[in-house]
Design a protein around this motif. Structure first.
Motif, PDB file in Angstrom:
ATOM      1  N   HIS A  90       0.818  -1.215   0.000  1.00  0.00           N
ATOM      2  CA  HIS A  90       0.000   0.000   0.000  1.00  0.00           C
ATOM      3  C   HIS A  90       0.850   1.263   0.000  1.00  0.00           C
ATOM      4  N   ASP A  91       2.172   1.131   0.063  1.00  0.00           N
ATOM      5  CA  ASP A  91       3.068   2.277   0.201  1.00  0.00           C
ATOM      6  C   ASP A  91       4.109   2.233  -0.924  1.00  0.00           C
ATOM      7  N   ASP A  92       4.154   3.269  -1.758  1.00  0.00           N
ATOM      8  CA  ASP A  92       5.070   3.260  -2.897  1.00  0.00           C
ATOM      9  C   ASP A  92       6.537   3.211  -2.481  1.00  0.00           C
ATOM     10  N   ARG A  93       6.852   3.647  -1.262  1.00  0.00           N
ATOM     11  CA  ARG A  93       8.246   3.587  -0.805  1.00  0.00           C
ATOM     12  C   ARG A  93       8.743   2.150  -0.696  1.00  0.00           C
ATOM     13  N   LEU A  94       7.846   1.218  -0.429  1.00  0.00           N
ATOM     14  CA  LEU A  94       8.251  -0.183  -0.302  1.00  0.00           C
ATOM     15  C   LEU A  94       8.587  -0.815  -1.651  1.00  0.00           C
ATOM     16  N   ILE A  95       8.051  -0.277  -2.721  1.00  0.00           N
ATOM     17  CA  ILE A  95       8.329  -0.826  -4.050  1.00  0.00           C
ATOM     18  C   ILE A  95       9.808  -0.696  -4.384  1.00  0.00           C
ATOM     19  N   TRP A  96      10.443   0.369  -3.900  1.00  0.00           N
ATOM     20  CA  TRP A  96      11.866   0.569  -4.176  1.00  0.00           C
ATOM     21  C   TRP A  96      12.722  -0.535  -3.566  1.00  0.00           C
ATOM     22  N   ARG A  97      12.180  -1.275  -2.604  1.00  0.00           N
ATOM     23  CA  ARG A  97      12.937  -2.325  -1.940  1.00  0.00           C
ATOM     24  C   ARG A  97      12.824  -3.682  -2.639  1.00  0.00           C
ATOM     25  N   LEU A  98      11.989  -3.784  -3.650  1.00  0.00           N
ATOM     26  CA  LEU A  98      11.806  -5.059  -4.343  1.00  0.00           C
ATOM     27  C   LEU A  98      13.015  -5.395  -5.202  1.00  0.00           C
ATOM     28  N   ARG A  99      13.295  -6.675  -5.311  1.00  0.00           N
ATOM     29  CA  ARG A  99      14.438  -7.121  -6.103  1.00  0.00           C
ATOM     30  C   ARG A  99      14.139  -7.072  -7.601  1.00  0.00           C
ATOM     31  N   THR A 100      15.188  -6.933  -8.386  1.00  0.00           N
ATOM     32  CA  THR A 100      15.077  -6.966  -9.836  1.00  0.00           C
ATOM     33  C   THR A 100      14.417  -8.279 -10.243  1.00  0.00           C
ATOM     34  N   GLY A 101      13.467  -8.192 -11.152  1.00  0.00           N
ATOM     35  CA  GLY A 101      12.760  -9.375 -11.635  1.00  0.00           C
ATOM     36  C   GLY A 101      11.436  -9.627 -10.941  1.00  0.00           C
ATOM     37  N   THR A 102      11.187  -8.937  -9.835  1.00  0.00           N
ATOM     38  CA  THR A 102       9.918  -9.092  -9.129  1.00  0.00           C
ATOM     39  C   THR A 102       8.793  -8.560 -10.007  1.00  0.00           C
ATOM     40  N   ARG A 103       7.675  -9.263 -10.027  1.00  0.00           N
ATOM     41  CA  ARG A 103       6.512  -8.811 -10.789  1.00  0.00           C
ATOM     42  C   ARG A 103       5.442  -8.322  -9.829  1.00  0.00           C
ATOM     43  N   ILE A 104       4.800  -7.214 -10.192  1.00  0.00           N
ATOM     44  CA  ILE A 104       3.711  -6.665  -9.390  1.00  0.00           C
ATOM     45  C   ILE A 104       2.502  -6.450 -10.289  1.00  0.00           C
ATOM     46  N   ARG A 105       1.307  -6.470  -9.671  1.00  0.00           N
ATOM     47  CA  ARG A 105       0.067  -6.301 -10.442  1.00  0.00           C
ATOM     48  C   ARG A 105      -0.829  -5.297  -9.735  1.00  0.00           C
ATOM     49  N   GLU A 106      -1.352  -4.361 -10.535  1.00  0.00           N
ATOM     50  CA  GLU A 106      -2.336  -3.404 -10.024  1.00  0.00           C
ATOM     51  C   GLU A 106      -3.696  -4.083  -9.971  1.00  0.00           C
ATOM     52  N   GLU A 107      -4.625  -3.478  -9.239  1.00  0.00           N
ATOM     53  CA  GLU A 107      -5.988  -4.016  -9.188  1.00  0.00           C
ATOM     54  C   GLU A 107      -6.636  -4.033 -10.564  1.00  0.00           C
ATOM     55  N   SER A 108      -6.230  -3.118 -11.437  1.00  0.00           N
ATOM     56  CA  SER A 108      -6.792  -3.060 -12.789  1.00  0.00           C
ATOM     57  C   SER A 108      -6.299  -4.205 -13.662  1.00  0.00           C
ATOM     58  N   GLY A 109      -5.261  -4.925 -13.191  1.00  0.00           N
ATOM     59  CA  GLY A 109      -4.742  -6.060 -13.950  1.00  0.00           C
ATOM     60  C   GLY A 109      -3.426  -5.797 -14.653  1.00  0.00           C
ATOM     61  N   THR A 130       0.349  -5.491 -15.212  1.00  0.00           N
ATOM     62  CA  THR A 130       1.482  -6.067 -14.489  1.00  0.00           C
ATOM     63  C   THR A 130       2.764  -5.375 -14.911  1.00  0.00           C
ATOM     64  N   PHE A 131       3.690  -5.299 -13.963  1.00  0.00           N
ATOM     65  CA  PHE A 131       4.966  -4.633 -14.167  1.00  0.00           C
ATOM     66  C   PHE A 131       6.074  -5.508 -13.618  1.00  0.00           C
ATOM     67  N   ALA A 132       7.249  -5.380 -14.209  1.00  0.00           N
ATOM     68  CA  ALA A 132       8.438  -6.051 -13.700  1.00  0.00           C
ATOM     69  C   ALA A 132       9.372  -4.985 -13.154  1.00  0.00           C
ATOM     70  N   VAL A 133       9.974  -5.281 -12.016  1.00  0.00           N
ATOM     71  CA  VAL A 133      10.935  -4.372 -11.415  1.00  0.00           C
ATOM     72  C   VAL A 133      12.274  -4.580 -12.119  1.00  0.00           C
ATOM     73  N   THR A 134      12.872  -3.497 -12.592  1.00  0.00           N
ATOM     74  CA  THR A 134      14.164  -3.580 -13.263  1.00  0.00           C
ATOM     75  C   THR A 134      15.233  -2.994 -12.350  1.00  0.00           C
TER      76      THR A 134
END
Length: 66
Positions: A14-33, A35-39
């Motif tokens: 729920h907090d965009d600051r936590l996204i910066w901590r994700l490892r490269t290659g992690t995939r995330i999905r919004e409620e709208s569907g 999807t993004f990969a962390v680079t």
């Protein structure tokens, strides 16, 4: 006896600051569907279109996929 793989449940951020901590290659999905990969360096790329997305442009909350 067979070894079983651990089951990884998606988590929701729920907090965009936590996204910066994700490892490269992690995939995330919004409620709208979407999807993004962390680079590298916490950047995001839309897995459907290949376009970059800023963390600030995400529709929070997002789900971190296993």
């Amino acid at each position: 006896m067979t070894a079983t793989e651990p089951v990884h449940q998606p988590i929701t951020i729920h907090d965009d600051r936590l996204i910066w901590r994700l490892r490269t290659g992690t995939r995330i999905r919004e409620e709208s569907g979407r999807t993004f990969a962390v680079t590298v360096n916490g950047h995001l790329i839309n897995t459907g279109t290949g376009t970059w997305c800023a963390v600030a442009d995400l529709e929070l909350p997002v789900e971190v996929l296993p």
